[in-house]
Scaffold this active site. Structure first.
Site, PDB file in Angstrom:
ATOM      1  N   LYS A 125     -96.700  11.808  13.080  1.00 17.58           N
ATOM      2  CA  LYS A 125     -96.529  12.863  14.071  1.00 17.58           C
ATOM      3  C   LYS A 125     -96.040  14.150  13.424  1.00 17.58           C
ATOM      4  O   LYS A 125     -96.558  15.232  13.709  1.00 17.58           O
ATOM      5  CB  LYS A 125     -95.551  12.427  15.156  1.00 17.58           C
ATOM      6  CG  LYS A 125     -96.054  11.246  15.971  1.00 17.58           C
ATOM      7  CD  LYS A 125     -95.069  10.869  17.060  1.00 17.58           C
ATOM      8  CE  LYS A 125     -95.558   9.648  17.818  1.00 17.58           C
ATOM      9  NZ  LYS A 125     -94.622   9.235  18.871  1.00 17.58           N
ATOM     10  N   ASP A 143     -97.051  13.705  20.335  1.00 19.83           N
ATOM     11  CA  ASP A 143     -95.677  13.238  20.485  1.00 19.83           C
ATOM     12  C   ASP A 143     -95.517  12.690  21.897  1.00 19.83           C
ATOM     13  O   ASP A 143     -96.483  12.553  22.631  1.00 19.83           O
ATOM     14  CB  ASP A 143     -94.690  14.385  20.227  1.00 19.83           C
ATOM     15  CG  ASP A 143     -95.070  15.614  21.004  1.00 19.83           C
ATOM     16  OD1 ASP A 143     -95.293  15.491  22.224  1.00 19.83           O
ATOM     17  OD2 ASP A 143     -95.157  16.696  20.416  1.00 19.83           O
TER      18      ASP A 143
END
Length: 216
Positions: A125, A143
């Site tokens: 991420k 996210d």
DNA sequence: AACTCGGGGCA
DNA sequence: TGCCCAGAGTT
């Protein structure tokens, strides 16, 4: 086979509305260069971006580069970033990352996904955030906000992060990836919250699967 | 897949 | 008080 719920016209309408709602998304990103974004994003794990900004602002005033960060001990840096949580681990990771940046990347933030993910504290991420936000490459950082909001709105249709990223790359024009990422995150923070979303303030409820579920 | 790291904000 | 937050690393 997964199928994205909204058709192309509906997706275009949703993105246009998000753009309208969050016109200054770019300027709300509180970083000035790739290094600041990288460190900020490492700190952002399981922590609100508001608190990250409060911590990084004074930190980068005094320690704006990897070599400056490296003048801090693990304990000292830990005190600086304490309010972001997991500070022992993050302090160690950030110092190790700064060390690697100096040793292997000339003090700069690498642009390759592999090199980024080799940095301690940088996972998929975080790497995607840096790649898409700073280097404008082909990535959408999924996210928790992006995952929740995009699936509620029908820009994606998946129960996991990886497939959601694939859905978003298909359902959003490439030129909008970076902007859309910011719009969706801001929407997730301010309105489309995890627990008690402010649906009465949301102009997108006609597209929203979550709203449909809640109101039936 | 499950577990650990964690302080601070908010209800 | 309990829940949650721009996740990553280890087992």
């Amino acid at each position: 086979m997964r199928k994205i719920r909204l058709n192309k016209e509906e997706r275009t309408a949703v993105l246009a509305e998000l753009k309208n709602m969050y016109p200054n998304a770019e300027s709300e990103l509180n970083f000035r260069n790739p290094f600041e974004l990288l460190i900020s994003t490492i700190l952002a794990a399981q922590c609100t971006d508001k608190r990250v900004n409060q911590v990084t602002k004074p930190l980068f005033e005094k320690y704006p580069t990897p070599e400056r960060i490296l003048t801090l001990t693990e304990v000292e840096l830990g005190q600086w970033i304490k309010s972001c949580g997991f500070y022992n681990m993050k302090s160690k990771n950030i110092l190790a990352t700064c060390h690697l940046l100096m040793e292997k990347h000339g003090g700069e933030v690498p642009e390759e996904r592999e090199a980024l993910m080799a940095l301690p504290g940088v996972g998929r991420k975080t790497a995607n955030v840096v790649i898409s936000n700073v280097f404008g490459q082909d990535a959408i950082a999924v996210d928790t906000h992006v995952f929740r909001v995009s699936n509620r709105l029908g820009l994606a249709h998946s129960d996991n992060v990886d497939d959601t990223e694939q859905d978003l790359m298909k359902s959003i024009p490439k030129s909008m990836w970076s902007d859309a990422h910011h719009w969706i995150i801001l929407h997730g923070r301010r309105i489309c919250k995890a627990r008690r979303p402010l649906c009465e303030e949301c102009p997108l409820t006609t597209y929203c699967l979550h709203y449909k579920k809640m109101s039936t």
